[in-house]
Design an enzyme around this catalytic site. Structure first.
Site, PDB file in Angstrom:
ATOM      1  N   ASP A 130      12.900 -13.185  11.600  1.00 55.89           N
ATOM      2  CA  ASP A 130      11.611 -13.665  11.074  1.00 55.89           C
ATOM      3  C   ASP A 130      10.828 -14.537  12.043  1.00 55.89           C
ATOM      4  OD1 ASP A 130      11.842 -12.451   8.675  1.00 55.89           O
ATOM      5  OD2 ASP A 130      12.075 -14.255   7.476  1.00 55.89           O
ATOM      6  N   CYS A 185       7.436   7.410  -0.626  1.00 54.04           N
ATOM      7  CA  CYS A 185       7.063   6.936  -1.961  1.00 54.04           C
ATOM      8  C   CYS A 185       6.488   8.071  -2.813  1.00 54.04           C
ATOM      9  CB  CYS A 185       6.016   5.837  -1.858  1.00 54.04           C
ATOM     10  SG  CYS A 185       6.641   4.301  -1.169  1.00 54.04           S
ATOM     11  N   CYS A 195       2.097  -5.330  -9.855  1.00 48.17           N
ATOM     12  CA  CYS A 195       1.774  -6.615  -9.222  1.00 48.17           C
ATOM     13  C   CYS A 195       0.856  -7.431 -10.145  1.00 48.17           C
ATOM     14  CB  CYS A 195       1.094  -6.393  -7.869  1.00 48.17           C
ATOM     15  SG  CYS A 195       0.581  -7.961  -7.122  1.00 48.17           S
ATOM     16  N   CYS A 238       8.374 -14.217  -5.536  1.00 45.32           N
ATOM     17  CA  CYS A 238       8.133 -13.169  -6.532  1.00 45.32           C
ATOM     18  C   CYS A 238       8.833 -11.902  -6.059  1.00 45.32           C
ATOM     19  CB  CYS A 238       6.630 -12.921  -6.655  1.00 45.32           C
ATOM     20  SG  CYS A 238       6.182 -11.492  -7.673  1.00 45.32           S
ATOM     21  N   CYS A 241       7.301  -6.545  -7.349  1.00 50.41           N
ATOM     22  CA  CYS A 241       7.021  -5.221  -6.769  1.00 50.41           C
ATOM     23  C   CYS A 241       8.297  -4.533  -6.293  1.00 50.41           C
ATOM     24  CB  CYS A 241       5.989  -5.320  -5.651  1.00 50.41           C
ATOM     25  SG  CYS A 241       6.358  -6.547  -4.394  1.00 50.41           S
ATOM     26  N   CYS A 245      10.675  -1.028  -8.141  1.00 52.14           N
ATOM     27  CA  CYS A 245      10.759   0.098  -7.209  1.00 52.14           C
ATOM     28  C   CYS A 245      11.971   0.964  -7.545  1.00 52.14           C
ATOM     29  CB  CYS A 245      10.870  -0.417  -5.776  1.00 52.14           C
ATOM     30  SG  CYS A 245      10.978   0.905  -4.556  1.00 52.14           S
TER      31      CYS A 245
HETATM   32  S1  SF4 Z   1       7.566   1.221  -6.335  1.00 54.58           S
HETATM   33 FE1  SF4 Z   1       8.748   1.748  -4.483  1.00 54.58          FE
HETATM   34  S2  SF4 Z   1       8.679   4.007  -4.392  1.00 54.58           S
HETATM   35 FE2  SF4 Z   1       7.090   3.340  -5.826  1.00 54.58          FE
HETATM   36  S3  SF4 Z   1       5.246   3.233  -4.545  1.00 54.58           S
HETATM   37 FE3  SF4 Z   1       6.132   1.174  -4.592  1.00 54.58          FE
HETATM   38  S4  SF4 Z   1       7.423   1.089  -2.793  1.00 54.58           S
HETATM   39 FE4  SF4 Z   1       7.002   3.244  -3.141  1.00 54.58          FE
HETATM   40  S1  SF4 Z   2       5.514 -10.294  -4.371  1.00 54.04           S
HETATM   41 FE1  SF4 Z   2       4.736  -8.237  -4.843  1.00 54.04          FE
HETATM   42  S2  SF4 Z   2       4.407  -8.214  -7.080  1.00 54.04           S
HETATM   43 FE2  SF4 Z   2       4.628 -10.348  -6.453  1.00 54.04          FE
HETATM   44  S3  SF4 Z   2       2.518 -11.034  -6.198  1.00 54.04           S
HETATM   45 FE3  SF4 Z   2       3.281 -10.397  -4.148  1.00 54.04          FE
HETATM   46  S4  SF4 Z   2       2.677  -8.257  -3.959  1.00 54.04           S
HETATM   47 FE4  SF4 Z   2       2.477  -8.810  -6.120  1.00 54.04          FE
END
Ligand code: SF4
Ligand code: SF4
Length: 343
Positions: A130, A185, A195, A238, A241, A245
């Protein structure tokens, strides 16, 4: 040395994934420059300073004699998310255990040592977790470890996206672990749809200024009022997202991680009254340290304002009137008002 031997050494060093690619100008550097120019990096100066942007264009600006970019990864998928107790706040999964910057860097450096032994040469290297001016995800893709999902994280087809990355620049040649055929994806948009703040402004493009991870960790100022309700129960970071997945729902084969849920949930009233010594004792060796004591107390006030628990009220009143930080006092006062509007 062949790719199979490289993987063997990586396993010996405690790493789940490894890949290598000959050094060249950084893939996706143009996209990174556009992202910075659009303002999506928010206040993260280490990503936007002119010298930081320029150095990411080619690893040879960081180590002139570099010949190989070595990328490693470790899964931190770990155990299930615990339920949230009363007056508790969630912590993003990567921060449940000791600070990965330390232990992953140690493993990466161990791999370089093992390579030196196997190759019978002394290797000049620069290792980063990082902290270096390298585009980790782009190099991970180039080395065949996966693809960047629409949530902006690397997805490995076996381990999903809860993967920590490290990069080493080396002055020796290694076999290229070029991408084979990888999935993608496809038509999925689950992360973008889930999100809570619309921070994924295009597939794989994050506007950090709207992202709750940025706002609760890197951000040193106020959490914008319009997104305070969207913070929900998130006291640090967070995972939404990534949680939605589908690539993270598969069983995690071969995952090795030091993460344990010792800090998966924080008791929020403690954060509003914590002193600097206690904060250092509890979090100095944790990724949570990054948020600062003031930032964590600010987050705690916001999350308590999102609960429907009357027990939050006295803690917020005490913080709104007596907390040494004006930032925390303002967020606590706002939380009291938001609680009152909902009662
Ligand atoms: S949830 Fe996962 S598979 Fe679906 S669009 Fe987002 S990154 Fe891609
Ligand atoms: S971590 Fe992902 S779901 Fe959470 S606020 Fe950021 S982009 Fe949105």
């Amino acid at each position: 040395m062949d790719a199979a031997r490289l993987r063997q050494l990586a396993v010996e060093a405690g790493l789940d994934l490894v890949g290598a690619v000959p050094v060249r100008p950084s893939p996706t550097w143009d996209a990174y420059v556009h992202w910075v120019d659009a303002g999506y990096a928010g206040g993260m100066a280490y990503l936007t300073r002119a010298d930081a942007v320029a150095r990411r264009s080619d690893p040879r600006l960081v180590l002139p004699q570099a010949r190989t970019v070595l990328v490693c990864g470790v899964s931190y998928a770990g155990p299930a998310v615990p339920s949230l107790p009363p007056l508790g706040g969630r912590v993003a999964r990567y921060a449940w255990g000791p600070d990965y910057h330390d232990w992953l860097l140690a493993r990466l450096e161990r791999l370089v040592q093992l390579l030196e032994g196997a190759l019978h040469v002394s290797v000049v290297s620069r290792c980063f977790v990082d902290t270096g001016p390298v585009l980790e995800r782009a190099w991970a893709c180039a080395a065949g470890l996966g693809w960047v999902g629409k949530h902006g994280c690397l997805i490995h087809p076996g381990l999903g996206s809860f993967v920590l990355l490290g990069v080493a620049l080396l002055d020796v040649d290694l076999p290229e672990t070029a991408p084979g055929s990888l999935p993608s994806c496809g038509t999925c948009t689950a992360c973008i749809d889930a999100c809570p703040t619309g921070a994924l402004v295009a597939p794989g493009v994050l506007d950090a200024r709207r992202c709750l991870s940025y706002l609760t960790i890197e951000n040193r100022g106020a959490i914008p009022e319009p997104v305070r309700a969207a913070v929900g129960g998130r006291a640090f970071g967070c995972d939404t997202c990534q949680d939605v997945c589908p690539w993270n729902r598969k069983p995690m084969k071969g995952a090795s991680t030091d993460s344990v849920p010792e800090t998966a949930v924080l008791f929020l009233p403690d954060l509003l009254t914590m002193d600097a010594d206690t904060y250092a004792r509890r979090f100095r060796r944790s990724p949570i340290w990054r948020a600062t004591l003031e930032g964590l107390a600010r987050n705690a006030a916001v999350v308590l304002g999102n609960t429907d628990d009357p027990a939050a009220h006295p803690y917020l009143v005490a913080a709104a009137t007596g907390h040494p930080s004006p930032l925390v006092r303002e967020h606590a006062a706002d939380a009291i008002q938001r609680l009152a509007r909902r009662s």
